[in-house]
Design a protein around this motif. Sequence first.
Motif, PDB file in Angstrom:
ATOM      1  N   VAL A 236       2.896 -17.904 -41.396  1.00 40.55           N
ATOM      2  CA  VAL A 236       2.331 -16.636 -41.451  1.00 40.55           C
ATOM      3  C   VAL A 236       0.721 -16.757 -41.963  1.00 40.55           C
ATOM      4  N   LYS A 237      -0.162 -16.039 -41.873  1.00 40.55           N
ATOM      5  CA  LYS A 237      -1.605 -15.960 -42.322  1.00 40.55           C
ATOM      6  C   LYS A 237      -1.608 -16.321 -43.799  1.00 40.55           C
ATOM      7  N   GLU A 238      -1.114 -15.320 -44.336  1.00 43.23           N
ATOM      8  CA  GLU A 238      -0.922 -15.230 -46.036  1.00 43.23           C
ATOM      9  C   GLU A 238      -0.086 -14.556 -46.444  1.00 43.23           C
ATOM     10  N   ILE A 239       0.534 -14.781 -47.814  1.00 44.42           N
ATOM     11  CA  ILE A 239       1.513 -14.279 -48.337  1.00 44.42           C
ATOM     12  C   ILE A 239       0.783 -13.428 -49.638  1.00 44.42           C
ATOM     13  N   ARG A 240       1.137 -12.363 -49.736  1.00 42.19           N
ATOM     14  CA  ARG A 240       0.624 -11.419 -50.865  1.00 42.19           C
ATOM     15  C   ARG A 240       1.647 -10.798 -51.754  1.00 42.19           C
ATOM     16  N   ARG A 241       1.459 -11.037 -52.918  1.00 43.90           N
ATOM     17  CA  ARG A 241       2.122 -10.030 -53.796  1.00 43.90           C
ATOM     18  C   ARG A 241       1.583  -9.089 -54.673  1.00 43.90           C
ATOM     19  N   SER A 242       1.784  -8.239 -55.023  1.00 41.11           N
ATOM     20  CA  SER A 242       1.161  -7.149 -55.984  1.00 41.11           C
ATOM     21  C   SER A 242       1.941  -6.193 -56.933  1.00 41.11           C
ATOM     22  N   THR A 243       1.419  -5.960 -58.075  1.00 43.51           N
ATOM     23  CA  THR A 243       2.242  -5.020 -58.810  1.00 43.51           C
ATOM     24  C   THR A 243       1.394  -3.359 -58.976  1.00 43.51           C
ATOM     25  N   SER A 244       0.456  -3.702 -57.922  1.00 44.56           N
ATOM     26  CA  SER A 244      -0.549  -2.309 -58.111  1.00 44.56           C
ATOM     27  C   SER A 244      -0.521  -1.470 -56.695  1.00 44.56           C
ATOM     28  N   GLN A 245      -0.129  -0.280 -56.764  1.00 46.19           N
ATOM     29  CA  GLN A 245      -0.185   0.753 -55.611  1.00 46.19           C
ATOM     30  C   GLN A 245      -1.537   0.684 -55.050  1.00 46.19           C
ATOM     31  N   LYS A 246      -2.463   0.724 -55.886  1.00 43.62           N
ATOM     32  CA  LYS A 246      -4.092   0.785 -55.267  1.00 43.62           C
ATOM     33  C   LYS A 246      -4.235  -0.362 -54.335  1.00 43.62           C
ATOM     34  N   GLU A 247      -3.898  -1.539 -54.829  1.00 45.45           N
ATOM     35  CA  GLU A 247      -4.062  -2.764 -54.347  1.00 45.45           C
ATOM     36  C   GLU A 247      -3.003  -3.060 -52.759  1.00 45.45           C
ATOM     37  N   LEU A 248      -2.234  -2.452 -52.937  1.00 48.38           N
ATOM     38  CA  LEU A 248      -1.415  -2.341 -51.659  1.00 48.38           C
ATOM     39  C   LEU A 248      -1.862  -1.433 -50.687  1.00 48.38           C
ATOM     40  N   GLN A 249      -2.467  -0.043 -51.138  1.00 47.60           N
ATOM     41  CA  GLN A 249      -3.181   0.528 -50.211  1.00 47.60           C
ATOM     42  C   GLN A 249      -4.414   0.086 -49.523  1.00 47.60           C
ATOM     43  N   LYS A 250      -5.350  -0.718 -50.547  1.00 45.76           N
ATOM     44  CA  LYS A 250      -6.460  -1.324 -50.050  1.00 45.76           C
ATOM     45  C   LYS A 250      -6.104  -2.166 -49.101  1.00 45.76           C
ATOM     46  N   TRP A 251      -5.193  -3.129 -49.365  1.00 42.60           N
ATOM     47  CA  TRP A 251      -4.667  -3.997 -48.222  1.00 42.60           C
ATOM     48  C   TRP A 251      -4.661  -3.344 -46.834  1.00 42.60           C
ATOM     49  N   ILE A 252      -3.718  -2.502 -46.820  1.00 49.52           N
ATOM     50  CA  ILE A 252      -3.333  -1.578 -45.622  1.00 49.52           C
ATOM     51  C   ILE A 252      -4.670  -1.208 -44.798  1.00 49.52           C
ATOM     52  N   LYS A 253      -5.466  -0.395 -45.785  1.00 39.35           N
ATOM     53  CA  LYS A 253      -6.716   0.017 -45.043  1.00 39.35           C
ATOM     54  C   LYS A 253      -7.531  -1.265 -44.535  1.00 39.35           C
ATOM     55  N   ASP A 254      -7.713  -2.493 -45.353  1.00 41.02           N
ATOM     56  CA  ASP A 254      -8.323  -3.392 -44.579  1.00 41.02           C
ATOM     57  C   ASP A 254      -7.834  -3.898 -43.455  1.00 41.02           C
ATOM     58  N   ALA A 255      -6.482  -3.974 -43.437  1.00 42.89           N
ATOM     59  CA  ALA A 255      -5.593  -4.607 -42.067  1.00 42.89           C
ATOM     60  C   ALA A 255      -6.051  -3.536 -40.988  1.00 42.89           C
ATOM     61  N   SER A 256      -6.076  -2.219 -41.321  1.00 42.22           N
ATOM     62  CA  SER A 256      -6.083  -1.197 -40.397  1.00 42.22           C
ATOM     63  C   SER A 256      -7.628  -1.296 -39.763  1.00 42.22           C
ATOM     64  N   GLU A 257      -8.514  -1.801 -40.509  1.00 43.57           N
ATOM     65  CA  GLU A 257      -9.980  -1.782 -39.946  1.00 43.57           C
ATOM     66  C   GLU A 257     -10.367  -3.181 -39.232  1.00 43.57           C
ATOM     67  N   SER A 258      -9.365  -4.136 -39.712  1.00 46.57           N
ATOM     68  CA  SER A 258      -9.749  -5.280 -39.202  1.00 46.57           C
ATOM     69  C   SER A 258      -8.704  -5.888 -37.995  1.00 46.57           C
ATOM     70  N   GLY A 259      -7.805  -5.037 -37.761  1.00 41.88           N
ATOM     71  CA  GLY A 259      -6.841  -5.415 -36.824  1.00 41.88           C
ATOM     72  C   GLY A 259      -5.654  -6.320 -37.196  1.00 41.88           C
ATOM     73  N   GLU A 260      -5.518  -6.573 -38.461  1.00 39.98           N
ATOM     74  CA  GLU A 260      -4.476  -7.690 -38.897  1.00 39.98           C
ATOM     75  C   GLU A 260      -2.909  -7.128 -38.723  1.00 39.98           C
ATOM     76  N   LYS A 261      -2.136  -8.054 -38.655  1.00 39.48           N
ATOM     77  CA  LYS A 261      -0.815  -7.554 -38.554  1.00 39.48           C
ATOM     78  C   LYS A 261      -0.217  -7.691 -39.783  1.00 39.48           C
ATOM     79  N   ILE A 262       0.730  -6.862 -40.135  1.00 41.10           N
ATOM     80  CA  ILE A 262       1.453  -6.842 -41.601  1.00 41.10           C
ATOM     81  C   ILE A 262       2.920  -6.918 -41.482  1.00 41.10           C
TER      82      ILE A 262
END
Length: 481
Positions: free
Chosen positions: A45-71
């Motif tokens: 995989v490209k990257e493994i991410r872990r978080s305890t923050s809802q805001k961080e998860l939300q930011k990651w999804i928004k960034d992936a939506s703009e950049s075309g990354e797969k989650i």
Amino acid sequence: MKRNIILAVFLLIFIVGWTASFAAYKHRQESKTVEDAARLLPTKVKEIRRSTSQKELQKWIKDASESGEKISIAGMQHSQGGQTYFPDSIMLDMKTYNRVLNFQPDKKRITVQSGATWNDIQRYIHRNGLAVQVMQSQNIFTVGGSISVNVHGRDIRYGSLIDTVESLRLLKADGTIINVSRKQNHKLFELVNGGYGLFGVILDVTLKLAQDEWYENEVIAMDYSEYTDYFKRKVKHDPNIRMHMARLSMAPDPSFFKEMYVTNYRLLQNQKSTKNEPLRNDGNVVLPKVLLGTSRYSSWGKELLWKTQKNYFLKQNGKVETRNNVMRSDSEFMEYDSQNRTEILQEYFVPVDEFSSYVDDLKAVLTKEDLNVLNITIRYVDQDQQAMMTYAKKDMFALVWLINQEKSKKGTADTKRVVRKLIKITLDHGGSYYLPYYPFASQSQLERAYPHTQEFFALKRKYDPSEMFMNYFYKEYGDDL
């Protein structure tokens, strides 16, 4: 003395094997090459991410939506067909997102983040005399992962896990967060429960709880031909039997696919508080691990395992334990790490009245095929009309198979060929099969088992038009529909 030496040797082998397994696991995590429990699909995989923050998860999804990354979204990764990862995706490891957010013991409700395990919940609620309604036989799995595969368990008074989910919050592909329940966004409620992470990130879940109770074990040996009638007359309509399971013999003839024993967990007449009863942990795993190990490689080992297992459980007749402890089955003894072989799960659902003829047809295939089946556990699941991808279109017996196979391409191809035969038999008996495992079934078998398959994948593209949330299951069966 001799026995102690033998046990010491086995214990040493176990420790060495565990150490090697842990080192290999750590290396895979550092190298970003991920595997699930079957270890048949190592994937970078490209990257493994872990978080305890809802805001961080939300930011990651928004960034992936703009950049075309797969989650891709992962919990304990005990699915066995790449349902939790995808090549070059950003894999969200949700295990650190695991807080208890709200607990209302008087209302028998708890709200937890999706990375919480059932063990986390049990430890939080058992002092209040409460227990989980539905979960897998082991408590090591995350709540989000369990919802994504819509698990079932031993309790025959509830159906699949979806029955116990009051609501959840979902982080969608566009970065918005919505409430999902039977009343709000109800279509997504049907899709996310059993949706394999294809519709968004489950953030937190409100679950309905049950009263912790004292049960008395009732263990009975019987012939498989007696099982359906016994279950219908003695189990299903007895309100005091709260949980039920059975095992079918994998030992050589004459007991192969013939002998079985059932375990009922009957409500104890004189109930007392369970609040001070400690939660049990895995017991001594050496002997069961050795017995399971011998069964992997020989017929006499399978016979020894079956006789030992059956005799042990028959001796448990009359044992008293709490609901919480019944739902804490041992799991460490099943851990298996081999260079050349692996163990996969299969699960088939068949209508209750079809059981005997179904077992006859399964046996006819298995006596001709070289499939190393180690164990079959049987449970009961009520009809489920809520989840779109429901496996229980009728009241069903669920047969959970543990199969040992070579890791090679040939080993996988041989298993696939036999499994397709088993799935065909299951479908011919009006049954279905479970989706969290290796994708051996053909496209036509999937659509026959799950009549809403095409609608399910069409709605995936409606709610996630850029196909951000990806896994091997969708790539195998839904990408071209």
